[in-house]
Write an enzyme that holds these catalytic residues in place. Structure first.
Site, PDB file in Angstrom:
ATOM      1  N   CYS B 107       0.885  -1.130  -0.015  1.00  0.00           N
ATOM      2  CA  CYS B 107      -0.090   0.123  -0.072  1.00  0.00           C
ATOM      3  C   CYS B 107       0.873   1.397   0.028  1.00  0.00           C
ATOM      4  O   CYS B 107       0.283   2.384  -0.088  1.00  0.00           O
ATOM      5  CB  CYS B 107      -1.080   0.093   1.211  1.00  0.00           C
ATOM      6  SG  CYS B 107      -1.619  -1.593   1.469  1.00  0.00           S
ATOM      7  N   HIS B 403      -8.896   3.622  -2.363  1.00  0.00           N
ATOM      8  CA  HIS B 403      -7.567   3.450  -1.958  1.00  0.00           C
ATOM      9  C   HIS B 403      -6.898   2.551  -3.287  1.00  0.00           C
ATOM     10  O   HIS B 403      -6.759   1.453  -3.024  1.00  0.00           O
ATOM     11  CB  HIS B 403      -7.285   2.686  -0.753  1.00  0.00           C
ATOM     12  CG  HIS B 403      -6.153   2.304  -0.433  1.00  0.00           C
ATOM     13  ND1 HIS B 403      -4.865   2.888  -0.639  1.00  0.00           N
ATOM     14  CD2 HIS B 403      -5.562   1.147   0.498  1.00  0.00           C
ATOM     15  CE1 HIS B 403      -3.857   2.189  -0.086  1.00  0.00           C
ATOM     16  NE2 HIS B 403      -4.506   1.120   0.658  1.00  0.00           N
ATOM     17  N   CYS B 434      -0.492   2.302   6.702  1.00  0.00           N
ATOM     18  CA  CYS B 434      -0.118   1.271   7.276  1.00  0.00           C
ATOM     19  C   CYS B 434       0.004   0.194   5.845  1.00  0.00           C
ATOM     20  O   CYS B 434      -0.637   0.585   4.895  1.00  0.00           O
ATOM     21  CB  CYS B 434      -1.388   0.544   7.728  1.00  0.00           C
ATOM     22  SG  CYS B 434      -2.839   0.570   7.021  1.00  0.00           S
TER      23      CYS B 434
END
Lengths: 692, 452
Positions: B107, B403, B434
């Site tokens: 991510c 996202h 995270c």
């Protein structure tokens, strides 16, 4: 003047084609003579291998000499020409040598027929290698045996498609369809030749696909081909207008069942007849007109500067702006500017249909809402609202952000370039570049110099248009420039016929039968009645009353009958398709010329008698002719030929008639004078200019 | 450093030059974020990134010829665009001589691209770098099961009717059901938990209720909606005209303008079944497509060229943590970064914590405030403190906007720098995410040159 030479290397003979008097190899008298002489030598002592290749870069053989065909006066002469070419090809075919045609560059028409006479064609991969039989486009068909040999090599289905469309194939496609034995890169040519030689002599016989030998299947196949071909010309008398289309299909259908000797004889005979038709001469003339525009001096002078244009900014995402953006992607990146994102979305959607075969080209267009990116634009073209204030404002903004050497071009159809230059900081780099609707399809552009336009800028603009695949005509900065000015009287005449009781469909029908791509009334709808009104009043101001459109026309515009864009005009429209006469129309035409209508009512007929087709055509075209001659008098355009070219390539004046002036030059001069007078028009002082 | 006079002085000068380089961002733009199967359903990751780069290079005074490198973050790494950064660079007209490579830190891939670019510039190996992130989650492929692949290759190698028949039977008995790479990619194989399940772990351990998560999500939607309505995002986001319809799009597709607690409460938990599960699609980040591209250089270069400076990248940190509690990554990374720089959370004018899940952000906030957590996990000392809620994700976050995993890291830095420029008139910003697999990434940015 040597146009070809023999080179011997052991048992391989190379026939090398190269000449210094012309930029390409053509099958003219000199070529045929010298080839006959060399063949005589080869026939005495045939080598093991014969390679035919060209030493002229980018060209194998560009085709037959068009001027010879154009000069033909009777069918027999043309037939003899065809027979001579066929004989040459047969002699090559009959040589015991393994013959290989090494095709690197343009291989068109008679050139391809010569290559087909060889056992093998090797197509060299390059941007310039194109193989085609484009004879159909000048009103004839292949006459050197191509109609017999091509189907044997690629099958009848592909052969009919290639001959009827005249479309070119590149090296890889030629290999896939088995037209070429091999496709290779230039460095591999010698290896490819050896490979072909190894395959030896190949006699291609038989009919492919086999089922075509059956008469019913053949009938069906050619009936389908006819249907597809004639679809575009339903409104024309095709036998008279484009005789090559039915004649070629008839010839091909016949040849399927014939033996060699008969087939060649029929081909030559059919070619003879077609070459003598006026359509053939006119199509060749139109071809030359286009070439003359692409190769004019201005284009040559501006070529280098035009090649440096890598980025174009287009303002206005309407139909014209989006179309222009698409055209400009031919050579580089484009920023399409507009203030509305809906307009940009619509504009992009509108040009999507041109991207069907070329998806990646759409990605070259960047839609812009924030005016960014001007610093890297080499050319800015505006196609925004036809309002001088709006354009001044745009140019003021643009000039602040672009480089000092960027070109500023306007697509205006009715405003003056010189007027636009008055408020510019660098007026010398401003010029007009007027496209025709739809921009990606119509080949013509009018190139306009304002008072202050620098000469090199004009040259660059013409060359840029040519690089984009267009035919540039340089015209003077006068209202309506050239084409719209000539179009107005044509349209006004049609409207006047409507007013006098002729039916809209009858008027348009007569014009389409003459060969115009659409009738004058439908044209008004497609362009937009508001735009016609605007142009009409603008031209009236400048030139006088004969451009004024009738009052009832203005009332239609006021009431929102704007044509295609509003769904209703003279006809009604649904998603771009005309769906019939607008039922509201009679209420606008009613009450005009009541005196005439009363007298007609006396006679008792319902709507007055219908005029004959050619009366309608002359009624509409003669005003266009008069205006065209006025343009010549005023030097709006340099020459009658360019004027003819402009009308053919700009509004689709039927090419098979050779051009507006050319058509009327074909009538006896007295008859022409009478026709003009009978329309109530003034005889132009330069009527003889129709002769060019 | 003893040695020949000339060499020493040059070496020293070089070292000083490197140390004194201050990393700046001189431009950045992102595409709208489109929902899974939404706006950008027909555009690949390459298309999205090329769109962003084209817009960026049109707006910036930096010339494409001046780029020294292209670094792009991408997670899915499509099979037909190997080293997607290179494919993107060539498609966007970056000159062939400019090298390009792709980076992957789940991510935080978009953030990784930026920090790698920064490190290159600091090392003196580049002057100007185009860096960013892109993801097309819509285009995540479906894969064949491994035993299908084996059976198929057996069929291809089999010779003779008998062998072919046997191989064909083997093929028919193999697993035909496709593997959904999107789901597999969001599952950590080392602890056998998917991302949503790690969020449920945190919900349990930090006692975060369903209601709290939904409230947080509602705020995300409301803030994003408000920011778009007042035009805050107008410059950051390019207008897109995606094929095939070319209908213009601008606003991020995922934002629900009329989102309500009732609507959120109706959704069912997906990672742990009711009645005990709390994480729903409504309080998780959305599966999305998008690209964000930035131009990085150093301050001296920007000033010499007259390029407008959007902001400064002061420092960054990546840390590892427990994969089962990956959601706490931001705590570890931020703590390390801020401690090193001797600067407190209270000095942050704006903070962006990626909203992978509402519960994950809430867990981070609790952990940051917790003394016991500080003692247990951060080496003791006073708790680092959570950011002021009025300074955290003020214009909405991934729950509302989406996202796109490879893009977000770059987007957060871009939007944070713009907040410092437009909203606070400078100051400090912290962007942190995270990372699946148990990591955290954090970047410290500011509106002015660093003053120690």
């Amino acid at each position: 003047m040597e146009v070809l030479s023999l080179e011997r290397e052991d048992d391989i003979v190379r026939l090398v084609l190269a000449r210094s008097d012309k930029p390409v190899n053509v099958l003219d008298a000199a070529f045929m003579e010298q080839l006959e002489a060399q063949l005589a030598i080869l026939e005495k002592q045939p080598p093991r291998v014969l390679v035919i290749e060209s030493a002229m870069p980018g060209c194998f053989i560009a085709g037959a000499d068009l001027d010879i065909i154009a000069a033909v006066t009777d069918a027999n002469e043309a037939q003899r020409l065809a027979e001579r070419g066929q004989s040459l090809c047969r002699r090559i075919e009959d040589l015991p040598s393994v013959s290989v045609a090494l095709v690197n560059g343009a291989c068109m028409g008679g050139g391809l027929e010569l290559a087909l006479a060889c056992d093998h064609i090797i197509a060299v991969r390059s941007g310039k290698t194109q193989l085609a039989l484009p004879e159909i486009r000048i009103g004839i068909h292949p006459g050197f045996g191509g109609c017999v040999r091509l189907p044997r090599r690629v099958g009848w289905i592909k052969a009919v498609e290639m001959i009827m469309s005249g479309r070119a194939v590149d090296a890889d496609r030629a290999f896939k369809m088995r037209l070429a034995t091999l496709a290779c890169h230039p460095e591999q040519s010698e290896t490819a030749i050896l490979h072909a030689v190894h395959l030896g002599k190949i006699r291609r016989r038989g009919v492919r696909p086999g089922w075509l030998r059956l008469w019913p299947a053949r009938q069906l196949f050619f009936a389908q081909a006819r249907k597809k071909t004639f679809e575009r010309f339903k409104h024309l008398q095709i036998e008279d207008c484009y005789p090559a289309l039915p004649a070629t299909l008839a010839l091909l259908q016949e040849i399927v069942g014939l033996r060699d000797g008969q087939a060649y004889a029929r081909e030559a005979e059919s070619l003879g007849r077609l070459a003598a038709t006026p359509t053939c001469k006119n199509l060749i003339r139109v071809f030359h007109l286009g070439q003359a525009l692409s190769k004019q001096e201005a284009v040559k002078r501006g070529k280098q500067a035009a090649a440096a244009v890598a980025h174009t900014a287009v303002y206005g995402a309407g139909i014209m702006g989006s179309g222009i953006a698409w055209v400009a992607t031919k050579t580089g990146e484009v920023d399409l500017h507009d203030v509305s994102e809906e307009a940009l979305g619509r504009g992009l959607k509108g040009i999507k249909r041109f991207a069907r075969r070329d998806g990646k080209r759409m990605r070259r267009i960047r839609p812009v809402l924030d005016g960014s990116g001007l610093a890297r634009s080499d050319v800015v073209i505006e196609a925004v609202l036809e309002d001088m204030k709006v354009k001044h404002q745009l140019w003021t903004e643009v000039e602040k952000a672009v480089r000092p050497d960027a070109l500023l071009l306007t697509n205006t159809s009715s405003l003056s370039v010189s007027e636009m230059q008055k408020h510019a900081t660098h007026p010398e780099r401003m010029a007009g570049l007027h496209f025709f609707n739809p921009a990606p399809k119509m080949p013509l552009v009018e190139v306009v110099a304002g008072d202050k336009t620098a000469a090199p800028v004009l040259d660059t603009v013409a060359a840029l248009a040519a690089a984009w695949g267009k035919y540039p005509v340089i015209v003077a900065d006068r209202p309506g420039f050239l084409v719209n000015r000539c179009l107005m009287p044509y349209m006004a005449a049609a409207l006047s016929l409507l007013q006098r009781g002729q039916k809209a469909q009858h008027i348009d029908g007569a014009l389409k039968t003459f060969g115009m791509p659409m009738g004058a009334i439908e044209l008004a709808d497609r362009v937009g009645l508001d735009i016609c009104q605007h142009v009409g009043s603008h031209l009236s101001e400048a030139f006088g009353g004969h451009f004024a459109l009738p009052d009832w026309f203005g009332r239609m515009v006021e009431n929102g009958l704007l044509g295609e864009k509003s769904g209703r005009g003279f006809f009604t429209y649904d998603h771009g398709k005309a769906t019939g006469l607008n039922p509201e129309l009679p209420q606008y035409l009613r009450g005009m010329d009541t005196s005439e209508r009363e007298s007609e009512a006396d006679i008792g007929s319902k709507a007055g008698s219908s005029m004959a087709d050619d009366a309608i055509v002359h009624a509409c075209l003669l005003p266009m002719l008069i205006e065209a001659l006025a343009c010549l008098r005023e030097s709006v355009v340099a020459a009658a030929d360019q004027l003819d070219a402009a009308l053919v390539f700009g509004i689709g004046f039927p090419p098979f008639r050779g051009g507006l002036l050319h058509y009327y030059a074909g009538l006896p001069r007295d008859e022409l004078r009478n026709l003009i007078s009978s329309q109530g028009l003034e005889l132009p002082s330069n009527l003889d200019a129709v002769d060019g | 450093m003893a040695g020949k006079g000339g060499t020493v002085s040059r070496q020293t000068a070089r070292k000083q030059d490197n140390v004194s380089r201050e990393i700046v961002v001189v431009g950045g733009v992102r595409t709208p974020m489109g929902k899974f199967g939404g706006y950008f359903a027909q555009l690949t990751a390459v298309d999205l990134a090329a769109m962003a780069i084209r817009e960026l290079m049109a707006r910036t005074p930096v010339s494409i010829e001046q780029l020294d490198a292209v670094i792009i973050g991408n997670v899915i790494q499509p099979a037909d665009a190997t080293n997607i950064a290179r494919v993107i660079a060539l498609t966007s007209g970056v000159p062939r001589r400019v090298p390009a490579h792709t980076v992957h830190r789940n991510c935080a891939s978009g953030m990784q691209a930026l920090t790698d670019a920064a490190e290159k510039i600091l090392a003196g190996r580049a002057e100007v770098v185009l860096a960013g992130g892109v993801e097309s989650m819509t285009h995540a492929p479906l894969l064949f099961h491994d035993d299908f692949r084996v059976a198929l290759s057996r069929l291809q190698r089999a010779k003779g009717i008998g062998a072919k028949a046997e191989a064909l039977t083997g093929l028919m008995r193999a697993h035909w059901k496709p593997r959904v790479s999107l789901l597999e990619g969001l599952t950590d194989p080392t602890v056998n938990l998917n991302m949503g399940q790690t969020a449920e772990v945190l919900a349990r351990e930090f006692a975060i209720t369903r209601r709290e998560q939904d409230e947080f999500s509602l705020a995300s939607h409301q803030r994003a909606d408000a920011a778009w309505n007042e035009g805050w995002f107008d410059e950051e986001v390019a207008h897109a005209f995606p094929e095939p319809s070319y209908v213009p799009v601008h606003r991020d597709e995922g934002i629900r303008a009329g989102q309500t607690m009732e609507a959120l409460s109706k959704l069912k938990p997906v990672f742990e079944k009711p009645p005990l599960g709390t994480v729903t699609p409504g309080n998780s980040s959305q599966i999305t497509d998008g690209a964000a591209m930035l131009l990085l250089t150093h301050r001296q270069k920007a000033e010499a060229e007259g390029w407008p400076i959007l902001g400064y990248l002061y420092d960054w940190q990546y840390t590892g943590c427990d994969p089962a509690r990956m959601g706490l990554g931001p705590v570890y990374a931020s703590h390390q970064l801020l401690s090193r720089r001797r600067i407190g959370m209270r000095q942050m004018d704006r903070v962006e914590i990626n909203e992978a899940f509402a519960t994950q952000v809430l867990a981070c906030l609790k952990a940051m405030e917790s003394k016991s957590f500080s003692e247990r996990a951060l080496g003791g000392g006073a708790p680092m403190g959570a950011p002021d809620p009025e300074r955290l994700n003020v214009h909405g976050g991934a729950v509302a906007m989406g996202h796109p995993v490879g893009m977000t890291g770059a987007r957060l830095v871009l939007t944070l720098l713009r907040q410092l420029k437009r909203d606070t008139g400078g100051g400090f910003g912290l962007a942190t995410l995270c990372i699946g697999g148990g990591q955290g990434g954090a970047v410290l940015v500011g509106g002015e040159p660093w003053k120690s």
